[in-house]
Design a protein around this motif. Structure first.
Motif: not given
Length: 363
Positions: A257-262, A172-181, A275-286
């Motif tokens: 971005s507005v949408v992420g793809l997995v 899972y992602p580190k909250l401090e690594d992925v910026h939530y915008c 997939p890590t990327k799915m959780y990173e999109y979530m962490a970024a608010g996408l």
């Protein structure tokens, strides 16, 4: 009790997110003396001493035959208490370290016996045999090691009855690594993004095809052969191949971005993956559009954070993307739901505690 620890990889970058930034840094923060032996340049960062082995061998055979041994010899010289292996190729050396009286952990990032079936370089006629032989060897090996760390619950299930001890440490992602915008989606351009490995199994051909009729731009951040990227760009002018990007650049892309793809293809090794990327999109608010695999659908339905569709039809994928681009309010609400899920359930701080606890139980 604080220990002298060595993580070993002959395959991954010394700056690998799971190995270095999550596991090694977390263990150093817990007070252990931590080394990472890997190809690349040596350095000391975040309390971790990286023993760099120079440039990685260029071809697969050299990596298998020489790279693993080079990693082992350098790691052995450090005379650590615990050795943490990150590649199947290192299992024979893990057994050597056990004979020297060391504590050894095998970190299984993938379900390797299943992964073998998707390797294009192995002739189809041999895949079943190679897979069975590897599983048999892996079983004999992990029974002699002290623990297996599994990157997903599904991988952990595969070691039941085979390993002495198995602990699931989710990636899972580190909250401090992925910026939530949380800037309004209404003010963003119609940007869709993908971060990660680039080959046909990961949707390298599928995603640009799905975007072909969508009024927006797809940005792909991941290593991809330059000649293929150039050919794909000519065929799909609204797809931009960025190549490998660092964390700062990825965060900036997420903010636009507005949408992420997995959109992984339905091969067995992916259907039960996380997939890590799915959780990173979530962490970024996408919000994201993802393959409709059962495990992924359960997360999407629980948190209402994306859309799952069949990865077999580019037109259907394109319509799902367009529906989020055209309804920015819904898209942003899904993005906020995803961020809330990360904060409450899917973050590295939870997994870090399990990793540190495992180390405290090992002699």
């Amino acid at each position: 009790m604080k220990k002298r620890v060595c993580h070993m990889t002959s395959v991954h970058r010394s700056g690998d997110m799971r190995i270095f930034f999550k596991e090694c840094v977390s263990l150093a923060k817990a007070g252990h003396e931590v080394f990472l032996v890997a190809f690349g340049e040596g350095r000391e960062e975040a309390g971790v001493k990286v023993v760099g082995l120079g440039e990685m061998p260029g071809n697969r055979i050299s990596r298998i035959l020489t790279a693993s041994k080079k990693v082992y010899l350098a790691a052995k010289e450090l005379d650590c208490d615990i050795y943490h292996l990150h590649d199947p190729e290192l299992l024979p050396y893990g057994l050597k370290l056990k004979k020297l009286g060391k504590t050894v952990i095998f970190d299984s990032h993938e379900d390797v016996p299943v992964q073998i079936a998707s390797k294009l370089w192995i002739p189809r006629i041999f895949k079943g045999t190679v897979s069975r032989l590897y599983r048999s060897y892996e079983t004999r090996s992990v029974r002699k090691l002290d623990a297996v760390v599994a990157a997903t619950p599904y991988i952990g299930e595969q070691f039941e009855g085979r390993a002495k001890k198995t602990v699931v440490i989710n990636n899972y992602p580190k909250l401090e690594d992925v910026h939530y915008c949380d800037a309004p989606f209404e003010g963003r351009e119609a940007v869709v993004c993908y971060v990660g490995t680039m080959d046909r199994w990961y949707g390298a051909e599928l995603m640009p095809e799905a975007m072909k009729e969508v009024p927006g731009t797809l940005y792909i951040a991941g290593e991809y052969p330059e000649e293929i990227a150039e050919r794909q760009t000519l065929r799909y002018p609204n797809t931009v191949f960025l190549g490998f990007q660092n964390r700062e650049s990825i965060n900036k892309m997420f903010e636009k971005s507005v949408v992420g793809l997995v959109m992984l293809l339905p091969i067995k090794n992916f259907i039960d993956s996380q997939p890590t990327k799915m959780y990173e999109y979530m962490a970024a608010g996408l919000p994201f559009v993802a393959s409709d695999f059962p495990r992924w659908k359960r997360i999407v339905e629980k948190w209402n954070c994306g859309v799952c569709v069949s990865p077999d039809d580019p037109a259907v994928i394109g319509k799902a993307i367009e529906s989020l681009l055209s309804n920015r309010e819904l898209a942003q609400e899904m993005g906020r739901n995803g961020r809330r899920a990360i904060e409450q359930e899917y973050n590295w701080a939870i997994e870090e505690k399990k990793l540190v606890e495992l180390y405290s139980t090992l002699a």
